[in-house]
Design an enzyme around this catalytic site. Structure first.
Site, PDB file in Angstrom:
ATOM      1  N   ASP A 208      60.776   3.165 -66.040  1.00 31.96           N
ATOM      2  CA  ASP A 208      60.083   2.220 -66.924  1.00 31.96           C
ATOM      3  C   ASP A 208      59.315   1.191 -66.112  1.00 31.96           C
ATOM      4  O   ASP A 208      59.492   1.073 -64.908  1.00 31.96           O
ATOM      5  CB  ASP A 208      61.105   1.499 -67.812  1.00 31.96           C
ATOM      6  CG  ASP A 208      62.089   0.656 -66.990  1.00 31.96           C
ATOM      7  OD1 ASP A 208      62.365   1.031 -65.831  1.00 31.96           O
ATOM      8  OD2 ASP A 208      62.578  -0.357 -67.499  1.00 31.96           O
TER       9      ASP A 208
ATOM     10  N   PHE B 262      62.739  -0.854 -61.926  1.00 30.38           N
ATOM     11  CA  PHE B 262      62.828  -2.295 -61.713  1.00 30.38           C
ATOM     12  C   PHE B 262      62.702  -2.663 -60.236  1.00 30.38           C
ATOM     13  O   PHE B 262      62.017  -3.625 -59.882  1.00 30.38           O
ATOM     14  CB  PHE B 262      64.153  -2.823 -62.267  1.00 30.38           C
ATOM     15  CG  PHE B 262      64.307  -4.298 -62.109  1.00 30.38           C
ATOM     16  CD1 PHE B 262      63.648  -5.174 -62.966  1.00 30.38           C
ATOM     17  CD2 PHE B 262      65.084  -4.833 -61.103  1.00 30.38           C
ATOM     18  CE1 PHE B 262      63.779  -6.540 -62.816  1.00 30.38           C
ATOM     19  CE2 PHE B 262      65.215  -6.202 -60.939  1.00 30.38           C
ATOM     20  CZ  PHE B 262      64.564  -7.051 -61.802  1.00 30.38           C
TER      21      PHE B 262
ATOM     22  N   ASP C 107      75.691  -4.550 -67.030  1.00 34.29           N
ATOM     23  CA  ASP C 107      75.907  -4.488 -65.583  1.00 34.29           C
ATOM     24  C   ASP C 107      75.266  -5.715 -64.985  1.00 34.29           C
ATOM     25  O   ASP C 107      74.265  -6.229 -65.509  1.00 34.29           O
ATOM     26  CB  ASP C 107      75.242  -3.256 -64.962  1.00 34.29           C
ATOM     27  CG  ASP C 107      73.752  -3.488 -64.757  1.00 34.29           C
ATOM     28  OD1 ASP C 107      73.001  -3.432 -65.749  1.00 34.29           O
ATOM     29  OD2 ASP C 107      73.327  -3.765 -63.617  1.00 34.29           O
TER      30      ASP C 107
ATOM     31  N   HIS D 298      88.883 -11.033 -57.196  1.00 35.51           N
ATOM     32  CA  HIS D 298      89.156 -11.999 -58.264  1.00 35.51           C
ATOM     33  C   HIS D 298      88.066 -11.975 -59.331  1.00 35.51           C
ATOM     34  O   HIS D 298      88.363 -11.912 -60.531  1.00 35.51           O
ATOM     35  CB  HIS D 298      89.291 -13.416 -57.693  1.00 35.51           C
ATOM     36  CG  HIS D 298      89.417 -14.437 -58.774  1.00 35.51           C
ATOM     37  ND1 HIS D 298      90.625 -14.762 -59.356  1.00 35.51           N
ATOM     38  CD2 HIS D 298      88.478 -15.145 -59.446  1.00 35.51           C
ATOM     39  CE1 HIS D 298      90.409 -15.638 -60.324  1.00 35.51           C
ATOM     40  NE2 HIS D 298      89.117 -15.891 -60.394  1.00 35.51           N
TER      41      HIS D 298
ATOM     42  N   GLY E  25      65.069   3.231 -60.762  1.00 36.07           N
ATOM     43  CA  GLY E  25      64.240   2.765 -59.656  1.00 36.07           C
ATOM     44  C   GLY E  25      63.051   1.948 -60.108  1.00 36.07           C
ATOM     45  O   GLY E  25      62.403   1.295 -59.293  1.00 36.07           O
TER      46      GLY E  25
ATOM     47  N   CYS F 204      95.379 -11.480 -60.761  1.00 35.21           N
ATOM     48  CA  CYS F 204      94.752 -10.613 -59.760  1.00 35.21           C
ATOM     49  C   CYS F 204      95.499 -10.692 -58.420  1.00 35.21           C
ATOM     50  O   CYS F 204      96.283 -11.616 -58.182  1.00 35.21           O
ATOM     51  CB  CYS F 204      93.276 -10.963 -59.574  1.00 35.21           C
ATOM     52  SG  CYS F 204      92.953 -12.296 -58.407  1.00 35.21           S
TER      53      CYS F 204
ATOM     54  N   GLN G 108      61.246  -1.896 -73.872  1.00 31.89           N
ATOM     55  CA  GLN G 108      60.643  -3.059 -73.228  1.00 31.89           C
ATOM     56  C   GLN G 108      59.947  -3.910 -74.296  1.00 31.89           C
ATOM     57  O   GLN G 108      60.320  -3.838 -75.456  1.00 31.89           O
ATOM     58  CB  GLN G 108      59.664  -2.602 -72.128  1.00 31.89           C
ATOM     59  CG  GLN G 108      60.366  -1.976 -70.914  1.00 31.89           C
ATOM     60  CD  GLN G 108      61.103  -2.998 -70.051  1.00 31.89           C
ATOM     61  OE1 GLN G 108      60.982  -4.211 -70.232  1.00 31.89           O
ATOM     62  NE2 GLN G 108      61.917  -2.492 -69.101  1.00 31.89           N
TER      63      GLN G 108
ATOM     64  N   CYS H 127      95.725 -16.385 -63.699  1.00 30.05           N
ATOM     65  CA  CYS H 127      95.132 -15.096 -63.306  1.00 30.05           C
ATOM     66  C   CYS H 127      96.179 -14.232 -62.605  1.00 30.05           C
ATOM     67  O   CYS H 127      96.959 -14.716 -61.784  1.00 30.05           O
ATOM     68  CB  CYS H 127      93.941 -15.336 -62.378  1.00 30.05           C
ATOM     69  SG  CYS H 127      93.190 -13.809 -61.763  1.00 30.05           S
TER      70      CYS H 127
ATOM     71  N   ASP I 248      70.330   3.645 -62.340  1.00 27.94           N
ATOM     72  CA  ASP I 248      69.068   3.198 -62.916  1.00 27.94           C
ATOM     73  C   ASP I 248      67.956   4.100 -62.384  1.00 27.94           C
ATOM     74  O   ASP I 248      68.200   5.011 -61.594  1.00 27.94           O
ATOM     75  CB  ASP I 248      68.825   1.723 -62.614  1.00 27.94           C
ATOM     76  CG  ASP I 248      68.561   1.493 -61.149  1.00 27.94           C
ATOM     77  OD1 ASP I 248      68.570   2.459 -60.373  1.00 27.94           O
ATOM     78  OD2 ASP I 248      68.352   0.336 -60.760  1.00 27.94           O
TER      79      ASP I 248
ATOM     80  N   CYS J  30      95.058 -14.054 -56.577  1.00 26.18           N
ATOM     81  CA  CYS J  30      95.782 -15.192 -57.158  1.00 26.18           C
ATOM     82  C   CYS J  30      97.294 -15.039 -57.033  1.00 26.18           C
ATOM     83  O   CYS J  30      98.017 -16.021 -57.002  1.00 26.18           O
ATOM     84  CB  CYS J  30      95.372 -15.386 -58.615  1.00 26.18           C
ATOM     85  SG  CYS J  30      93.717 -16.086 -58.769  1.00 26.18           S
TER      86      CYS J  30
END
Lengths: 380, 380
Positions: free
Chosen positions: B147, B97, B266, B335, B95, B306, B189, B304, B93, B309
């Site tokens: 931004d 935000f 994300d 998990h 920076g 993973c 925005q 699951c 990103d 699990c």
């Protein structure tokens, strides 16, 4: 089957030896370093990672697991191996040392110890019989007698009474122990007094155990006192049984013990120092928080083949430590355990091929001895 | 080469699509969830573990890395990929935000922002040009325009001025950006005002970028406001370019975005909640600190696959959380990331075979919507 121990090689003219210890969960080579997994986890590591680092056996702590989550829960879930997903051997201590070092308001009588749980304040009694019951519930391959660990500066009178009670407790532990798939080790005490060490060793051997632990060392005594006590142990303990020096320790102390016939070691040292950014290498120790590493592209050790050294720079590890990232503890623990387990592998090799003295000289040269190493039998 | 984006399938009668995004560090399938590695590490995980979980791209944060360890150090060590040992694509990103959300005493002018470092108090200027310079030093495959993220309750007048300045900054970012192996995304925005969202989208598209991000959502606005803004985005943004909904989010919000043509997401949600013992499963959410799990031999989710699990009980994970063990964060993060990445894989599959609506209905049924999900574009 409980355990079988075989001495494979003895260094000519000395007591250092290699051996094989077979347990219900597999065998491992000695001398061995056992990573400490106090609360049913070697901090920051998975069982698979420990295996890939070559850990042949780990230690876990009766005192902590009894209080949380509780040994009955672990027993009902199939025992400690299954609970923590570790398929190789486990050794549990008896809880004795932690009662002295961690619990408040403990009251010691011939019967046992009464203390308050540091987790929830509940009053708890621990005795030779209940320590064995807890260790049977946990289900480790090797379990320990409930002992009193006298302080390093105990008077002769105190240390004598303590060693005598420990011997009586050892007999009670042996009488109480029933699980046929566990080996119960006796513990020799006697503080820094050679006469008491000798008495305690003989009393413990008279009861008869498949292995013997040396307790009450690396708790603050001087190195000459430690060596004198180990000399007595080497003379008194039977050579056909494994010998376990509890809570030790450092590379230097490994050599001290091994040349006096010690086969097993455990200590929080590599894992605790790792989380404090202190790393062991063949070139000496490194503090990764030091600003000198801020832009250093080199690995922690150019001679190390561990995952951290193969993939990351000192600069990255320092950044992770400065940012308090979990990966810092993971990578540093990986590195330090690799160093300790690999050092023990090299020591075994050096006993087999007669280069023990050279290896010792090389290692202790980069680790000048200092005061203030961690207390024996610490937990984490 | 910078990036190539190809739409592979579009759901009939809708905007949901699957695609392939190719970058200099490899390609990945969209819709994609990008785990957040704020400080050059996805908390508690190694790069190899992220790869084995199926992470195709991760996000890292310009603001944090600029302050510590410093982008020059990372540049001199060969860039962010090499620094953190991650061989697949990275998005950073800008920076922007974080300046609003984390820095103290920031002063915003047309030129940029002045603020004090939360690490050492130093005064720092960040502008469109310097944000691009920092991101070029880090060397991510996809970088973002600098931004201003207006608050969700900004007035129309404030949001209008802010969106206009963000558009001027976007033009400056594009002019400043020189590295040919990086793709610079514009950010739309306009807060919750459809007219401003439309204006901002058109202004950003007029400048022209290889991808477009939707900023300023999931920052506290209502779900209808979020959906209205996403409707405008879906109408205004070009369909042949990737669309990235920043800082989102939850399973429900994935569906909201994807059915409006969003390709990239994300959020710290799966990793942060994992460290707080909250686990996502196909059967709903679970709080592992709850005493009900204390003796439960079942895995976190029976459906699951993973690592956590497959190998550990709820009782063991709860024990690790109660004991504050590092392995708790590792297993829970494993998990939750598995769940999020696998959910995205299932969503892609459902778009390809026309079962998107059924999948959506099944997932949102076990995640009743609540207030108080984490703020978009949080970092960790």
């Amino acid at each position: 089957m409980t355990i079988e121990f075989r001495v494979d090689t003895t260094l000519p003219g000395g007591s250092a030896r290699t051996g094989t210890l077979r347990t219900p969960h597999g065998e491992f080579q000695t001398p061995v370093f056992m990573p400490v997994g106090t609360k049913a986890t070697v901090k920051a590591m998975t069982p698979e990672e420990l295996e890939s680092l070559g850990a042949g056996i780990i230690l876990s702590n009766t005192f902590h697991l009894m209080l949380r989550p509780g040994h009955e829960i672990i027993r009902d879930l199939g025992g400690l191996h299954r609970f923590m997903n570790w398929k190789r051997p486990i050794l549990t201590d008896s809880g004795g040392f932690q009662v002295w070092s961690l619990a408040k308001l403990n009251r010691i009588t011939e019967q046992g110890v009464r203390f308050r749980s540091p987790v929830d304040g509940a009053e708890i009694n621990l005795s030779p019989e209940s320590s064995i019951a807890v260790q049977e519930a946990l289900g480790a391959d090797i379990i320990m007698c409930f002992d009193e660990c006298a302080p390093h500066d105990a008077t002769h009178a105190y240390a004598k009474r303590s060693a005598e009670m420990t011997a009586r407790w050892a007999a009670r532990c042996r009488a109480a122990h029933a699980r046929p798939d566990q080996a119960l080790f006796g513990i020799v005490q006697g503080a820094v007094y050679p006469d008491l060490r000798e008495w305690s060793a003989r009393a413990t051997v008279d009861i008869g155990f498949p292995g013997y632990a040396i307790g009450g060392l690396s708790v603050g005594e001087s190195k000459p006192d430690m060596e004198a006590a180990l000399d007595v142990m080497d003379r008194e303990l039977p050579r056909d049984k494994p010998r376990y020096l509890m809570g030790v320790g450092t590379p230097n102390d490994f050599f001290r013990g091994i040349e006096r016939g010690v086969d097993m070691f455990d200590c929080v040292h590599p894992t605790r120092t790792a989380r404090n950014a202190r790393l062991f290498t063949n070139e000496g120790a490194l503090n990764l928080r030091n600003a000198v590493h801020a832009a250093d592209p080199r690995p922690v050790s150019g001679s190390c083949a561990c995952y951290a050294c193969r993939n990351y720079s000192r600069a990255y590890l320092r950044h992770l430590f400065m940012a308090n990232e979990i990966l810092a503890s993971r990578l540093a623990t990986t590195h330090n355990l690799f160093y300790f387990l690999d050092l023990m592998r090299r020591i075994r090799e050096s006993i087999r091929n007669g280069t023990f003295a050279e290896l010792k000289a090389g290692v202790i040269a980069v680790y000048p001895e200092k005061r203030g190493h961690p207390t024996a039998r610490s937990t984490e």
